[in-house]
Every structure is written in C-alpha cells, then in structure tokens.
Design an enzyme around this catalytic site. Structure first.
Site, short mmCIF file in Angstrom:
data_model
loop_
_atom_site.label_atom_id
_atom_site.label_comp_id
_atom_site.label_asym_id
_atom_site.label_seq_id
_atom_site.Cartn_x
_atom_site.Cartn_y
_atom_site.Cartn_z
N GLU A 38 10.11 -1.99 7.38
CA GLU A 38 11.15 -1.24 8.10
C GLU A 38 12.22 -0.90 7.06
OE1 GLU A 38 12.52 0.05 11.22
OE2 GLU A 38 13.99 0.43 9.64
N ASN A 70 -4.36 5.31 16.00
CA ASN A 70 -5.50 5.09 15.11
C ASN A 70 -6.03 3.69 15.33
OD1 ASN A 70 -5.42 7.56 13.47
ND2 ASN A 70 -3.43 6.79 12.82
N CYS A 75 -1.40 6.10 9.83
CA CYS A 75 -0.20 5.46 10.30
C CYS A 75 -0.49 4.19 11.10
CB CYS A 75 0.57 6.45 11.17
SG CYS A 75 2.11 5.81 11.73
N GLU A 126 0.83 -1.19 0.00
CA GLU A 126 0.00 0.00 0.00
C GLU A 126 0.88 1.25 0.00
OE1 GLU A 126 -3.98 -1.88 1.94
OE2 GLU A 126 -2.84 -0.46 3.13
N CYS A 164 6.18 -6.88 7.11
CA CYS A 164 7.26 -6.36 7.95
C CYS A 164 7.61 -7.38 9.01
CB CYS A 164 6.81 -5.06 8.62
SG CYS A 164 8.10 -4.30 9.63
N CYS A 187 3.49 8.41 1.04
CA CYS A 187 3.96 7.50 2.09
C CYS A 187 4.23 6.17 1.40
CB CYS A 187 2.89 7.39 3.16
SG CYS A 187 3.32 6.27 4.47
N SER A 221 12.23 6.70 8.04
CA SER A 221 11.75 6.40 9.39
C SER A 221 12.20 5.01 9.79
CB SER A 221 10.21 6.47 9.35
OG SER A 221 9.68 6.00 10.53
N SER A 246 10.99 5.88 15.35
CA SER A 246 9.73 5.50 16.00
C SER A 246 10.05 5.13 17.44
CB SER A 246 9.10 4.31 15.28
OG SER A 246 8.82 4.66 13.94
N LEU A 247 9.83 6.06 18.33
CA LEU A 247 10.24 5.85 19.73
C LEU A 247 9.09 5.19 20.51
CD1 LEU A 247 12.50 6.34 21.78
CD2 LEU A 247 11.49 8.59 22.24
N CYS A 252 0.58 -2.38 15.32
CA CYS A 252 0.60 -2.10 13.88
C CYS A 252 -0.11 -3.17 13.07
CB CYS A 252 2.06 -1.99 13.44
SG CYS A 252 2.24 -1.81 11.65
N CYS A 311 5.58 -4.84 15.47
CA CYS A 311 5.10 -3.93 16.52
C CYS A 311 3.64 -4.30 16.85
CB CYS A 311 5.18 -2.48 16.05
SG CYS A 311 6.85 -2.01 15.57
S1 SF4 Z 1 5.16 0.04 12.80
FE1 SF4 Z 1 6.59 -0.05 11.07
S2 SF4 Z 1 8.30 -1.30 11.88
FE2 SF4 Z 1 6.57 -1.67 13.25
S3 SF4 Z 1 5.57 -3.52 12.40
FE3 SF4 Z 1 4.56 -1.72 11.51
S4 SF4 Z 1 5.57 -1.39 9.55
FE4 SF4 Z 1 6.93 -2.70 10.80
#
Ligand code: SF4
Length: 353
Positions: A167, A296, A339, A93, A113, A106, A198, A220-221, A120, A117
């Site tokens: 990533e 989100n 995001c 996407e 990935c 974006c 990022s 991404s902290l 996500c 996370c």
């Molecule tokens: S936030 Fe970014 S690094 Fe983390 S799982 Fe999603 S796509 Fe991967």
C-alpha cells in the site's frame, strides 16, 4: 552487507545540497543525475565530468548498487514479470506492461502488505518491510537496464503505476521521494499524468495528499456498500466509505484532476444492481472515472470472475448513467502478473549469483 542509503532515492535538490556542502561545484548534483538517469551509467568511474571529490564522497556515503533481477518471466501477451531482489535478499515483483504507445511499469512499494484484502494474493504474505525510496526507484532502473541489455525492445518505460505489492500510502515519505525522482526533468522526466498512485483508502494519508506531487490518484474502491467492502478490504472497518469520501473531498482536484476508482468485479459479490445504485450515490460524475477490473483468479482463490456479458452490462449501466468507465484488459495472467496476483514466490529458480 552495507547499510548505506541508496543514492537512487535522492531527489535532485537533496543531492545538489549534499555535494555543495562537501565543497563540490554547484553543478555536481546535476552531472551525477545526468549520468544515472539520462545516460543509464551507474559506475562512478565512468562519470568523466564529475570531480574526484564528489565521486569519493558518494562512494563513501551511499550505496550505488542497483537491485538485482533474480528471475523473470514473459507472458504470451508480452507482459514481463520480474522478481527484484535487494541487499537483504528480500524480493518484490515488478511488472512491465507494453502497449502500442507506452511501456508501463507496475512498481511495488513494500515487501508484502499489511492491508490484507481478501481477494489479493499479496495480502496473504503480510507486511515484511517497507521499501526505501532508492529501492522503489531501483526497480525502474534495474528493469530498464535489463530490458535494454536482454530483450529485443529498447522501449523506454514511460508510465508508472504504484499497483504492485504494498500500500504506497502506508510507506508515504519514501514513495513521495521516489515520485520526486521519477518526475525530475533533469533525470527521468516522467510526466505527472504518467504516474498513478493507488491506495486502498488510508484516510490520514489521503488527507495529506496536498503535500504529494500532483500525479494521478486511483482509489481501490471495489464495493459501494460498507458490508461488502469490509468483507473484501478489512481496512474498511477502520476507515469506512463515509470517512473515505470525506477525505477524498479534500484532495486538491485542480492538481489531481479526475480520480480513478478501481472496481474489482467479482461474480455474485459486487456485480449487481444494488452495487450500481451504491456507486451512483457515492461518485460524482464530473470528477470520477471508474475502472472495472474483472477478478483474476489465482490458485486457491475463493472468488470467481464474472462472465464477459456481466462485465459489459455493468460497464454499460455506468456509462448510461453519465460516468466515464473503462474495463481493464487483464495482462499477464498466465504468469500471475495481473492485478492482485503478485506475490514473491520463493520457490522460483534462484538467479542471485
Ligand atoms: S490489494 Fe493492494 S492494498 Fe490490498 S492487500 Fe493487495 S497489495 Fe495490499
């Protein structure tokens, strides 16, 4: 299916050299670049000033097909999400986000990935494969072409953020080559400050950033304490906050200026006083910018978005303590384009043909 390398991931200098080695004129690479990136003409038959020899060499050795837009949706706020398909039918996407003075794309760097996370949507897919440089640049070219032909706007994509699926530093060399293509003044000519790389915090690759074109860096902290960060981002078990900030200290800041810290605000997880105190200890005021992103929600997500008042309070505290801090307005969340919401959904209407 062709297995040739896509021409769109080739930095100008590499293309020049290849064509010179074939006995073509030293201007051939620049002419091809001009047709593709300045004129948006992808059919070599139309490259009137390029020699037959150069065209034949490129046709024989490279894939000149653009990725295919297989699906798209427009949000009520004008954000458009595209499903971009490659030769092997994998899709990613890509999201175009319009603003008054710019159009940001974006971009995805991987199919899925590996980082996983927990907040996500993309992370739930796992890693399917890395994208080639040409597939990264191809997202830009395919979306720009689609917008020109099928939308009422002829705005050029002016900014790029590597914040789509994947990533980017886990796919370092192709992302670096794609960035060189985006920056090339004789091609797309996107400015260094208009591209943002990022990362979730891959320490060995952050330590290599001296070797990367000097674009904006965003980390991404998402948490200022190891216990919470590990809960949100399993990568923190391998590279915890201490190791991450040791690596960040080595990023050549003259080139990269201020580092942006992305901080996803999640209700009752990382939005309290203890979290603020942690941020004050970690972040140097002069070289940091904090970008708050209210979480989100997506179908089945276990986390919740904090109230607007809470987000405002968190931002006010950071500003009062001397930080540059903004809150990202969510865009496109009605089409799951915001995001952390990106995921290639295979049940969408298939427009491959
Ligand atoms: S936030 Fe970014 S690094 Fe983390 S799982 Fe999603 S796509 Fe991967």
């Amino acid at each position: 299916m062709t297995t040739k390398q896509s021409i769109y991931g080739l930095p100008l200098e590499s293309l020049r050299q290849l064509l010179i080695e074939q006995g073509c004129s030293k201007f051939s690479g620049d002419q091809v670049y001009n047709w593709i990136y300045k004129c948006g003409v992808f059919d070599p038959l139309l490259w009137s000033n390029v020699s037959k020899k150069a065209k034949q060499y490129l046709l024989d050795n490279f894939n000149l097909e653009l990725p295919v837009i297989t699906w798209q949706a427009r949000s009520t706020d004008g954000t458009r999400k595209f499903l971009v398909g490659f030769e092997d039918k994998q899709t990613v996407e890509t999201v175009a986000i319009p603003a008054k003075d710019r159009l940001t794309l974006c971009i995805s760097s991987q199919v899925g990935c590996a980082i996983g996370c927990t907040f996500c949507h993309t992370g739930t897919m796992g890693l399917k494969r890395h994208l080639q440089a040409g597939e990264i640049v191809g997202q830009y070219l395919a979306v720009q072409k689609w917008l020109k032909e099928k939308s009422d706007s002829d705005k050029r994509i002016s900014n790029i953020v590597y914040m789509g699926q994947g990533e980017p530093l886990h796919n370092y060399e192709p992302v670096k080559a794609a960035t060189q293509v985006f920056l090339e003044a004789k091609g797309l000519g996107i400015g260094q400050r208009k591209i943002t790389l990022s990362t979730s915090g891959l320490v060995p690759q952050i330590e290599k950033l001296w070797d990367f074109p000097p674009v904006n860096i965003a980390i991404s902290l998402h948490a200022a304490h190891n216990d919470i960060r590990t809960e949100l981002m399993p990568i923190n078990k391998v590279y915890d906050l201490e190791r991450l900030f040791e690596a960040i200290a080595k990023v050549p800041l003259k080139a990269h200026r201020r580092i942006t810290y992305e901080y996803l605000l999640i209700a009752n997880i990382n939005d309290g006083e203890r979290d603020l105190q942690g941020l004050y200890k970690l972040l140097d005021r002069e070289h940091s910018k904090v970008n708050l992103i209210p979480f989100n929600e997506y179908p089945d997500s276990e986390f919740k978005q904090p109230s607007q008042q809470k987000v405002q309070w968190f931002q006010d505290q950071l500003i009062a303590n001397g930080y540059v801090c903004t809150t990202r307005t969510s865009r496109g969340d009605d089409i799951l384009a915001a995001c952390g919401q990106l995921k290639s959904e295979m049940d969408k209407e298939n427009l491959w043909d």
